[in-house]
Design a protein around this motif. Structure first.
Motif, PDB file in Angstrom:
ATOM      1  N   ALA A 207      -1.755  -5.606   3.016  1.00  0.00           N
ATOM      2  CA  ALA A 207      -1.894  -4.486   2.026  1.00  0.00           C
ATOM      3  C   ALA A 207      -0.917  -4.822   0.882  1.00  0.00           C
ATOM      4  CB  ALA A 207      -1.552  -3.206   2.666  1.00  0.00           C
ATOM      5  N   GLU A 208       0.366  -5.134   1.433  1.00  0.00           N
ATOM      6  CA  GLU A 208       1.129  -5.687   0.374  1.00  0.00           C
ATOM      7  C   GLU A 208       0.935  -6.678  -0.755  1.00  0.00           C
ATOM      8  OE1 GLU A 208       5.959  -6.997   0.307  1.00  0.00           O
ATOM      9  OE2 GLU A 208       5.041  -6.694   2.192  1.00  0.00           O
ATOM     10  N   GLU A 209       0.322  -7.635   0.073  1.00  0.00           N
ATOM     11  CA  GLU A 209      -0.181  -8.851  -0.823  1.00  0.00           C
ATOM     12  C   GLU A 209      -1.314  -8.447  -1.701  1.00  0.00           C
ATOM     13  OE1 GLU A 209       0.607 -12.623   2.005  1.00  0.00           O
ATOM     14  OE2 GLU A 209      -1.192 -11.518   2.398  1.00  0.00           O
ATOM     15  N   MET A 210      -2.251  -7.333  -1.289  1.00  0.00           N
ATOM     16  CA  MET A 210      -3.216  -7.084  -2.163  1.00  0.00           C
ATOM     17  C   MET A 210      -2.751  -6.071  -3.176  1.00  0.00           C
ATOM     18  SD  MET A 210      -6.216  -8.148  -1.184  1.00  0.00           S
ATOM     19  CE  MET A 210      -7.142  -6.934  -1.907  1.00  0.00           C
ATOM     20  N   ALA A 211      -1.621  -5.237  -2.971  1.00  0.00           N
ATOM     21  CA  ALA A 211      -0.794  -4.637  -4.015  1.00  0.00           C
ATOM     22  C   ALA A 211      -0.367  -5.381  -5.044  1.00  0.00           C
ATOM     23  CB  ALA A 211      -0.079  -3.600  -3.339  1.00  0.00           C
ATOM     24  N   ASP A 212       0.499  -6.574  -4.708  1.00  0.00           N
ATOM     25  CA  ASP A 212       0.788  -7.598  -5.478  1.00  0.00           C
ATOM     26  C   ASP A 212       0.162  -8.069  -6.275  1.00  0.00           C
ATOM     27  OD1 ASP A 212       3.434  -7.008  -4.549  1.00  0.00           O
ATOM     28  OD2 ASP A 212       3.460  -8.709  -3.123  1.00  0.00           O
ATOM     29  N   HIS A 213      -1.346  -8.410  -5.631  1.00  0.00           N
ATOM     30  CA  HIS A 213      -2.426  -9.154  -6.441  1.00  0.00           C
ATOM     31  C   HIS A 213      -2.994  -8.155  -7.427  1.00  0.00           C
ATOM     32  CE1 HIS A 213      -5.938 -11.482  -7.407  1.00  0.00           C
ATOM     33  NE2 HIS A 213      -6.743 -10.431  -7.101  1.00  0.00           N
ATOM     34  N   GLU A 214      -3.223  -6.747  -7.252  1.00  0.00           N
ATOM     35  CA  GLU A 214      -3.576  -6.055  -8.355  1.00  0.00           C
ATOM     36  C   GLU A 214      -2.695  -5.854  -9.268  1.00  0.00           C
ATOM     37  OE1 GLU A 214      -6.537  -4.435  -8.616  1.00  0.00           O
ATOM     38  OE2 GLU A 214      -7.307  -5.707  -7.126  1.00  0.00           O
ATOM     39  N   ALA A 215      -1.370  -5.914  -9.061  1.00  0.00           N
ATOM     40  CA  ALA A 215      -0.424  -5.571 -10.097  1.00  0.00           C
ATOM     41  C   ALA A 215      -0.307  -6.915 -11.131  1.00  0.00           C
ATOM     42  CB  ALA A 215       1.046  -5.558  -9.491  1.00  0.00           C
ATOM     43  N   LEU A 216      -0.625  -7.999 -10.345  1.00  0.00           N
ATOM     44  CA  LEU A 216      -0.624  -9.165 -11.233  1.00  0.00           C
ATOM     45  C   LEU A 216      -1.734  -9.067 -12.399  1.00  0.00           C
ATOM     46  CD1 LEU A 216       0.025 -12.036 -12.204  1.00  0.00           C
ATOM     47  CD2 LEU A 216      -1.182 -12.764 -10.301  1.00  0.00           C
ATOM     48  N   LEU A 217      -2.964  -8.504 -11.768  1.00  0.00           N
ATOM     49  CA  LEU A 217      -4.309  -8.535 -12.434  1.00  0.00           C
ATOM     50  C   LEU A 217      -3.860  -7.371 -13.620  1.00  0.00           C
ATOM     51  CD1 LEU A 217      -7.055  -8.714 -10.132  1.00  0.00           C
ATOM     52  CD2 LEU A 217      -6.309 -10.439 -11.333  1.00  0.00           C
ATOM     53  N   ASP A 218      -3.288  -6.354 -13.201  1.00  0.00           N
ATOM     54  CA  ASP A 218      -2.920  -5.314 -14.393  1.00  0.00           C
ATOM     55  C   ASP A 218      -2.194  -5.858 -15.275  1.00  0.00           C
ATOM     56  OD1 ASP A 218      -4.360  -3.201 -12.789  1.00  0.00           O
ATOM     57  OD2 ASP A 218      -2.317  -2.436 -11.860  1.00  0.00           O
TER      58      ASP A 218
END
Length: 236
Positions: A207-218
């Motif tokens: 979940a933490e990695e997915m959140a980091d990924h979404e932040a990068l895409l943002d």
């Protein structure tokens, strides 16, 4: 089949917001050998590069100002890649830009001019699951020197990717090559069949990695002033 390793450099991350191709590099492979029949051109995109993209490739607006426009090299590029297998690292990115350029000229999509497209990033993830599979990481993994790669360049990156591809796919041809024997001795050769199994390990993102990924895409969306290619590919 004739194979073409292709790479591009662009003014930014999003062709939908008007970013353009500024460099194309292609390396030809025939029968798993580099032929030297390469294609390379810089392109005047008729706009400035984003600051982040300029830091990656270093191709300034002034340098590109006297280079041909994409329309001037389009037919030569189409003739060069026609009916070949095209090898690209992270193919959706380059194809999105090529399709945008072709669409401006009223041409069919890029894939309709070639035999097929192979994405080496997909291949690398299948062969090396859970590991970094950027071009630099693959060069390190396969012992290919990229010390001269201080900035990204389409032809340089295509040349490196060609070496990576040949190293990464060498095993696909090794049995055929290693077991080949002269006809005179074939009758006295015992053929041994070897069965192999490969277990594919799938690592799920936390979940933490997915959140980091979404932040990068943002962050990429903000820099591109629109939806970045990777997010657009997921939603489509």
């Amino acid at each position: 089949m004739r194979q073409i390793v292709l790479d591009t450099e662009t003014t930014g991350l999003n062709p939908r917001s008007g970013d353009r191709i500024i460099e194309i590099g292609c390396v030809e492979i025939v029968n798993r050998r580099l032929t030297g029949n390469n294609f390379h051109t810089y392109i005047n995109p008729e706009r400035d590069s984003e600051e982040g993209a300029l830091a990656v490739h270093g191709l300034t607006t002034e340098f590109l100002s006297d280079k041909p426009k994409f329309a001037e090299i389009a037919d030569t590029l189409r003739d060069y890649v026609k009916d070949a297998e095209i090898i690209i690292h992270n193919a959706p990115f380059d194809l999105a830009f090529l399709d945008a350029e072709f669409d401006r000229l009223g041409f069919p999509r890029f894939v309709q001019h070639v035999a097929m497209v192979t994405d080496t990033l997909v291949q690398a993830k299948e062969i090396h699951p859970g590991k970094r599979n950027s071009l630099d990481a693959l060069c390190d993994r396969y012992g290919i020197s990229n010390a001269h790669r201080t900035l990204h360049g389409a032809l340089l990156d295509a040349e490196l990717l060609a070496e990576v591809y040949l190293a990464m796919t060498r095993g696909q041809n090794s049995l055929t090559i290693d077991l080949a024997v002269p006809e005179a001795s074939a009758a006295n050769t015992e053929v041994i069949e070897v069965a192999t199994t490969t277990e594919i390990i799938v690592l799920q993102a936390s979940a933490e990695e997915m959140a980091d990924h979404e932040a990068l895409l943002d962050r990429l969306d903000k820099e591109a002033k629109g939806s970045c290619v990777w997010r657009a590919a997921i939603t489509n």
